[in-house]
Design a protein around this motif. Structure first.
Motif, mmCIF file in Angstrom:
data_model
loop_
_atom_site.group_PDB
_atom_site.id
_atom_site.type_symbol
_atom_site.label_atom_id
_atom_site.label_comp_id
_atom_site.label_asym_id
_atom_site.label_seq_id
_atom_site.Cartn_x
_atom_site.Cartn_y
_atom_site.Cartn_z
ATOM 1 N N HIS A 331 0.749 -1.106 0.147
ATOM 2 C CA HIS A 331 0.170 -0.105 -0.032
ATOM 3 C C HIS A 331 0.908 1.416 0.146
ATOM 4 C CE1 HIS A 331 -4.096 -2.034 1.542
ATOM 5 N NE2 HIS A 331 -3.419 -2.439 0.457
ATOM 6 N N ASN A 332 1.962 1.282 0.696
ATOM 7 C CA ASN A 332 2.678 2.464 0.844
ATOM 8 C C ASN A 332 3.500 2.650 -0.437
ATOM 9 O OD1 ASN A 332 3.904 1.869 4.421
ATOM 10 N ND2 ASN A 332 2.217 2.856 3.556
ATOM 11 N N ASP A 335 1.073 4.053 -2.755
ATOM 12 C CA ASP A 335 0.792 5.595 -2.420
ATOM 13 C C ASP A 335 1.845 6.449 -3.012
ATOM 14 O OD1 ASP A 335 -1.801 5.662 -1.668
ATOM 15 O OD2 ASP A 335 -0.949 5.718 0.762
ATOM 16 N N ARG A 338 1.699 7.132 -6.527
ATOM 17 C CA ARG A 338 0.691 7.885 -7.135
ATOM 18 C C ARG A 338 0.872 9.241 -6.772
ATOM 19 N NH1 ARG A 338 -2.875 4.029 -4.148
ATOM 20 N NH2 ARG A 338 -3.640 2.553 -5.463
ATOM 21 N N ARG A 339 1.790 9.489 -5.590
ATOM 22 C CA ARG A 339 2.047 10.680 -5.298
ATOM 23 C C ARG A 339 2.978 11.441 -6.438
ATOM 24 N NH1 ARG A 339 1.921 9.022 -0.061
ATOM 25 N NH2 ARG A 339 4.098 8.628 -0.062
ATOM 26 N N LYS A 482 -8.655 8.649 0.324
ATOM 27 C CA LYS A 482 -8.460 7.490 -0.470
ATOM 28 C C LYS A 482 -9.090 6.304 0.162
ATOM 29 C CE LYS A 482 -4.205 6.806 1.995
ATOM 30 N NZ LYS A 482 -2.759 6.353 2.031
#
Length: 484
Positions: A331-332, A335, A338-339, A482
């Motif tokens: 997940h990290n 993320d 995406r950032r 999110k």
RNA sequence: GGCGCCGUACCCAAGUGGUAAGGGGGAGGCCUGCAAAACCUUUAUUCACCGGUUCGAAUCCGGUCGGCGCCUCCA
């Protein structure tokens, strides 16, 4: 890029040199479809997928063949024991054919969820009985077989190199054997090529053969089908370590005896997933399926990520904690990608297009990361190290956001843990439009509450959304949300 | 009994002769109405234990202890 692989045959790292330049031909032992695959089984298919993706990445043409064992086989290697397919059919009140189809379908659904690419050829044993009979005939003509008690056996004494792969010493094996002796066998390692003498009258799967009506022994299907699709000599044979002493040893014996020439050049074996107290198996009560992980709230790719954390040749410890760690890490990772993508878009650069194409030239810094990644992968599939390189790439501020996203995309061609999707800006679980509208309305209400310092109401909304799996992030430019 | 593999921080796990990757978790900071997220800092002078080889070992050799796999269908 030279790819080095650990060859069980010889027990050493070797540079992969295909029989035909630029093509990797490989055969992988597939499932026996009498039950669901458990996550230990699936670990091996993830490993095989990493290998085929590695070849593709380095521009090899891949010819990957996998069998589906849909013929019933006995629970042991002699003429004893119970037929697994029949047992399963009886227990579930279905025909053996239904059982095979049902579990085969379930198996391929699992592979798809895990981003495992389909082999070029998937072949069923029951579709290749003629090929098997043909191969057995060749063995018979060359004098490697004998008939006893109605069954046709392979005579290992006739094959000089028997047991080379597994480093077996036949004299010692005999001394230590504690299996029930099949009185028909001349040697304990002899194995059945064709059964006619099954004690199971209800055997639904039977075929005519020169040795009488019956069905094939377990090992012959892999030899017959691999040669059918890959030729009498090919590059790689894959499977779990458990296959080394018996199944693969027997495959080599019968294949090379039949053709009189070397068969497979590289044997590569994946280690087991183990749980506290030992390997996963039905009898031990630790039978976990991918579906059960999903029911526990894990994404299938969380499990794939988990598998990438350990080298394929070492046993991997499966615990709830370690799977949770994998899920959090993935997940990290997504993320972060995406950032970076958003950052790149704000900089006005295009991202996520035409992965690996010439337009996406990378700077020196990015290329260094990519080279490190490739070197790790090419060195006996050191995926844990490659994954570490992905993390370091993403954290390297000296590389532009756009390039970092590009790197992640390229690396995901092998890793296949959803990073590529994130790089393209797509979410795995898209919320429906109604949901989005409702969520944004609630966020607006909450922000009004916050402005009027009604923090109780604001926190209530935040908690409600959290229960629905929506996480809010208050930043300088407002509130983002999110999926948790 | 035989064969093989392994023992790295709280957890998972790379590294196999040149001085400990990565992730998760924990701690502190920053931010915040409070949170969360992000960000920053931090978390093994040490690689089961005991000897040996070496200028130098987590890495090589020997031994001890512990775990696992295979020898029987098994990924």
């Amino acid at each position: 890029m030279k790819i080095r692989l650990y060859n069980t045959l010889g027990r050493e790292l070797q540079v992969f040199e295909p029989l035909e330049a630029g093509t990797a031909r490989m055969y992988a032992c597939g499932p026996t479809v009498y039950n669901y695959a458990h996550i230990g089984n699936l670990r091996t298919y993830v490993f095989e997928d990493l290998l085929r993706r590695t070849f593709s990445y380095f521009d090899y043409t891949v010819e990957h063949v996998m069998n589906v064992t849909d013929v019933g086989h006995l629970t042991d290697d002699g003429d004893e024991g119970e037929d697994k397919m029949i047992k399963s059919a009886r227990e579930q009140g279905k025909s053996v054919w239904d059982i095979a189809n049902h579990f085969s379908d379930a198996f391929f659904r699992d592979l798809e969820k895990l981003n495992i690419q389909m082999p070029e050829v998937v072949c069923k044993a029951t579709d290749h009985i003629e090929d098997m009979i043909g191969l057995i005939k060749r063995l018979e003509e060359r004098g490697y077989t004998y008939l006893a008690g109605g069954n046709l056996y392979f005579d290992v004494a006739k094959f000089e190199k028997y047991g080379e792969l597994a480093l077996l010493d036949r004299a010692k094996l005999q001394a230590g054997a504690r299996v029930e002796v099949d009185v028909n066998k001349r040697n304990p390692q002899d194995f059945v090529l064709w059964f006619t003498n099954s004690k199971f009258d209800q055997q639904a799967m039977q075929w005519d053969s020169p040795w009488g009506r019956g069905y094939p022994g377990w090992h012959i299907e892999c030899s017959a089908m691999s040669m059918r699709y890959l030729g009498e000599q090919f590059d790689i044979h894959l499977g779990g370590v458990d296959h080394i002493p018996v199944h693969h040893t027997n495959e080599i014996a019968q294949s090379e005896a039949a053709t009189g020439k070397p068969w497979v050049r590289y044997w590569i074996h994946g280690e087991f997933l183990v749980m506290t107290g030992g390997k996963m198996s039905k009898s031990a009560g630790g039978f976990i399926t991918l579906e059960s992980l999903e029911e526990m709230g894990y994404h299938p790719l969380d499990y794939r990520y988990f598998c990438l954390g350990g080298h394929y040749r070492t046993q991997l410890q499966f615990t709830e904690d370690s799977l949770n760690a994998a899920r959090a890490a993935r997940h990290n990772l997504l993320d972060r990608v995406r950032r970076l993508r958003n950052e790149a878009l704000q900089n006005g650069t295009s991202v996520g297009t035409a992965v690996g194409s010439a337009e996406n030239e990378l700077g020196d810094g990015a290329q260094a990361h990519l080279r490190a990644f490739e070197a790790a992968v090419a060195e006996d599939l050191n995926i844990p190290k490659a994954l570490a390189e992905l993390w370091q790439s993403l954290k390297d501020d000296s590389v532009s956001a756009q390039e970092r996203v590009e790197l992640a995309s390229r690396m995901d061609c092998i890793l296949a843990i959803g990073v590529g999707t994130a790089a393209e800006g797509a979410d795995e679980a898209e919320a429906s439009q109604e949901d989005v509208a409702e969520i944004e309305a609630l966020i607006a209400e909450r922000n009004e509450a916050r402005t009027s310092r009604n923090f109780a109401r604001a926190d209530e909304i935040r908690d409600d959304l959290k229960e629905r799996g929506v996480v809010l992030e208050d930043g300088p430019e407002g509130t983002r949300w999110k999926r948790g």
